[in-house]
Design a protein around this motif. Structure first.
Motif, short mmCIF file in Angstrom:
data_model
loop_
_atom_site.label_atom_id
_atom_site.label_comp_id
_atom_site.label_asym_id
_atom_site.label_seq_id
_atom_site.Cartn_x
_atom_site.Cartn_y
_atom_site.Cartn_z
N ASN A 47 0.86 -1.18 0.00
CA ASN A 47 0.00 0.00 0.00
C ASN A 47 0.90 1.23 0.00
OD1 ASN A 47 -2.63 -1.07 0.07
ND2 ASN A 47 -2.41 -1.58 2.24
N THR A 48 0.65 2.13 -0.94
CA THR A 48 1.44 3.37 -1.03
C THR A 48 0.52 4.57 -0.98
OG1 THR A 48 3.12 2.25 -2.39
CG2 THR A 48 3.13 4.67 -2.37
N GLU A 49 0.81 5.49 -0.06
CA GLU A 49 0.10 6.76 0.02
C GLU A 49 1.04 7.87 -0.42
OE1 GLU A 49 -2.89 6.16 3.85
OE2 GLU A 49 -0.99 7.22 4.07
N ARG A 50 0.58 8.74 -1.29
CA ARG A 50 1.39 9.90 -1.65
C ARG A 50 0.49 11.02 -2.13
NH1 ARG A 50 2.35 10.17 -7.27
NH2 ARG A 50 1.68 8.30 -8.41
N ARG A 51 0.94 12.22 -1.93
CA ARG A 51 0.18 13.37 -2.39
C ARG A 51 0.43 13.58 -3.88
NH1 ARG A 51 2.02 17.76 2.00
NH2 ARG A 51 1.11 19.20 0.48
N GLU A 62 -7.58 14.87 5.58
CA GLU A 62 -6.63 13.79 5.31
C GLU A 62 -6.06 13.21 6.60
OE1 GLU A 62 -4.75 11.17 2.68
OE2 GLU A 62 -6.47 12.52 2.55
N ILE A 63 -5.76 14.07 7.56
CA ILE A 63 -5.26 13.55 8.85
C ILE A 63 -6.32 12.68 9.52
CG2 ILE A 63 -4.59 14.22 11.19
CD1 ILE A 63 -3.15 16.62 9.96
N GLY A 64 -7.57 13.13 9.46
CA GLY A 64 -8.66 12.31 10.01
C GLY A 64 -8.78 10.98 9.32
N ARG A 65 -8.63 10.98 7.98
CA ARG A 65 -8.71 9.72 7.23
C ARG A 65 -7.57 8.79 7.62
NH1 ARG A 65 -6.48 7.01 3.50
NH2 ARG A 65 -4.83 8.56 3.22
N ILE A 66 -6.35 9.33 7.75
CA ILE A 66 -5.20 8.51 8.11
C ILE A 66 -5.39 7.89 9.49
CG2 ILE A 66 -2.76 8.60 8.70
CD1 ILE A 66 -2.42 10.66 6.45
N VAL A 67 -5.79 8.71 10.45
CA VAL A 67 -5.98 8.20 11.81
C VAL A 67 -7.07 7.13 11.84
CG1 VAL A 67 -6.73 8.84 14.14
CG2 VAL A 67 -5.12 10.30 12.90
N GLU A 124 2.35 4.43 14.20
CA GLU A 124 1.99 4.33 12.79
C GLU A 124 1.27 5.59 12.32
OE1 GLU A 124 -0.69 1.54 9.79
OE2 GLU A 124 0.01 0.72 11.71
N ALA A 125 0.37 6.12 13.16
CA ALA A 125 -0.36 7.33 12.76
C ALA A 125 0.60 8.50 12.60
CB ALA A 125 -1.44 7.65 13.79
N PHE A 126 1.54 8.66 13.55
CA PHE A 126 2.50 9.77 13.45
C PHE A 126 3.38 9.62 12.22
CE2 PHE A 126 2.02 10.60 18.17
CZ PHE A 126 1.47 11.86 18.00
N ALA A 127 3.79 8.39 11.90
CA ALA A 127 4.64 8.17 10.73
C ALA A 127 3.91 8.54 9.45
CB ALA A 127 5.10 6.71 10.68
N ARG A 128 2.66 8.12 9.33
CA ARG A 128 1.92 8.40 8.10
C ARG A 128 1.54 9.87 7.99
NH1 ARG A 128 -2.54 3.67 7.58
NH2 ARG A 128 -3.27 5.08 5.93
N VAL A 129 1.14 10.49 9.10
CA VAL A 129 0.83 11.92 9.07
C VAL A 129 2.08 12.73 8.76
CG1 VAL A 129 0.13 13.89 10.47
CG2 VAL A 129 -1.18 11.77 10.58
N ASN A 183 5.22 15.68 2.34
CA ASN A 183 5.02 15.33 0.93
C ASN A 183 5.91 14.16 0.52
OD1 ASN A 183 3.75 15.54 -1.53
ND2 ASN A 183 5.10 17.14 -2.31
N LEU A 184 6.00 13.17 1.40
CA LEU A 184 6.77 11.96 1.11
C LEU A 184 5.81 10.78 0.97
CD1 LEU A 184 9.63 12.37 3.76
CD2 LEU A 184 9.77 12.84 1.30
N PRO A 185 6.12 9.85 0.08
CA PRO A 185 5.26 8.66 -0.01
C PRO A 185 5.43 7.78 1.22
CG PRO A 185 7.20 8.42 -1.42
CD PRO A 185 7.23 9.82 -0.89
N HIS A 186 4.36 7.15 1.61
CA HIS A 186 4.40 6.20 2.71
C HIS A 186 4.02 4.83 2.14
CE1 HIS A 186 3.98 4.53 6.76
NE2 HIS A 186 2.89 3.93 6.31
#
Length: 402
Positions: free
Chosen positions: A151-155, A332-337, A364-369, A375-378
């Motif tokens: 799974n990759t998240e990126r802006r 987006e922060i709400g969605r990640i959490v 995990e939440a802090f890392a993804r947020v 603006n880095l991919p996770h």
């Protein structure tokens, strides 16, 4: 029986209600006592559409629903850096790319890259991939399992929107709204007089002469803008029509408290000393008023100074952009959490959190947020066990020992 402002059709209880301020702009006030159903339909599919199409980007960025509650429009085929995306009516971007890409290898084999938005989407595409490769779905699942997944998240990359406001058709719609609002105050009979003949022609068929001589960009801030912003939000829409003692009638149409236009509806001999205002909050369409008594010096309405055409519009666009950034970040922060919590079985505010998972959830939440903020991919590898579960691949049974 009253007649339509723009034709000779009579108005009655069966007349289609007209949105005085377009529904797409958040308008809720309607009337059956201004224009007939035929004219209403014609305007809605032509000049009203021209005007509201110009603000689709603004509505999507600020997530502005229509007056009737419809979601804001989505945006398609938007360039984000070097990639093309669609932006849904919820404001979320989605990469516009094929779900799988085939690359011929030198040894004659084929490399397949699968790129989908969700696990559910992967399962939907597996039969299509099997048909393309001419193998069974089970064989495809084994290939996916062997190749691994993540799974990759990126802006998305930078997006540049072009927003253009105004134009003859668009201002025909604004002039129509001014006349319809005035009809709610004085009826349609005065508006069918010769004093409004040029304005009616402009609305119904267009008139380059009227457009050049009676419609003016007015970038000035209205005298009462601060009070309206406090009551109806900083991006209010407004229609204000006022006349003097000679029956000179001027309409002022303001979009999002950003840009306005002065429209001379009648040079003279219109209804005298009349004023009527409709103001609406596009951030909350239920917050509107058509009974506001606004004191505007007629000399202000009758004067246009567009020497500084861009300052106010630029300030409003900057404010809109900042609101979009703040709103998107919060969403987006709400969605990640929520996504991280769901992985640990925590769904909704009432679900208790196992104390042994708190540290893992927070890390995990802090890392993804943090990755999102920088603006880095996770990227997160999907474990073979999870991939098997997703694909419905059962482990081979272990034979019983004898």
């Amino acid at each position: 029986m009253p007649q339509c402002i723009f034709c000779d059709n009579e108005l009655d209880a069966t007349t289609k209600p007209e949105h005085i301020l377009a529904d797409a702009l958040g308008g809720r006030m309607k009337t059956r006592e201004a224009d007939c159903s035929d004219c209403n339909n014609y305007f809605g599919g032509s000049i009203d559409k021209a005007l509201t199409s110009q603000v689709e980007v603004i509505r999507n960025l600020l997530q502005l629903r229509s007056g009737s509650g419809d979601a804001p429009p989505g945006l398609r085929n938007i360039m984000a850096g070097s990639e093309k995306i669609n932006i849904g009516n919820d404001g979320r971007p989605k990469l516009k790319a094929p779900p799988f890409v085939f690359t011929e290898l030198p040894d004659g084999n084929v490399d397949v890259k699968i790129q989908v938005e969700s696990e559910e989407e992967l399962l939907r595409y597996l039969p299509h991939l099997a048909a393309r490769l001419r193998i069974t779905e089970d064989e495809v699942k084994q290939l996916v399992l062997g190749g691994g997944a993540s799974n990759t998240e990126r802006r998305p990359g930078g997006i540049h929107h072009h927003i253009s406001l105004g134009g003859e058709d668009e201002l025909r719609s604004a002039a129509k709204s001014c006349l319809v609002l005035l009809a709610t105050k004085v009826g349609t009979a005065p508006l069918k007089s010769d004093a409004f003949a040029d304005a009616r022609e402009f609305v119904t068929t267009g008139s380059e002469t009227f457009y050049k001589t009676s419609v003016f960009l007015d970038p000035r801030e209205l005298p009462y803008a601060a009070q309206l912003a406090a009551q109806f939000g900083e991006f209010f829409n407004l229609i204000h029509v006022q006349s003097d003692g000679n029956g000179r009638v001027i309409g002022h149409f303001t979009l999002y408290n950003m840009v306005g236009w002065q429209i001379i509806l009648a040079e003279k001999d219109g209804p005298k000393d009349v004023k009527v205002t409709l103001v609406s909050n596009p951030l909350n369409p239920s917050n509107w008023s058509g009974r506001l008594s606004v004191d505007v010096p007629f000399d202000f309405l009758n004067t246009v100074d567009n020497s500084d055409r861009l300052t106010r519009a630029r300030e409003r666009l900057i404010a809109m952009s900042q609101r979009h950034v703040d709103q998107s970040r919060e969403t987006e922060i709400g969605r990640i959490v929520d996504s991280v919590c769901a992985r640990y079985g925590v769904v909704g505010d009432d679900t208790p959190i196992d104390a042994s998972y708190v540290g893992d959830i927070m890390a995990e939440a802090f890392a993804r947020v943090g990755a999102h903020a920088m603006n880095l991919p996770h990227e997160e590898k999907i474990s073979p066990a999870r991939l098997k579960q997703l694909l419905g691949i059962a482990d081979p049974e272990t034979p019983d020992e004898t």
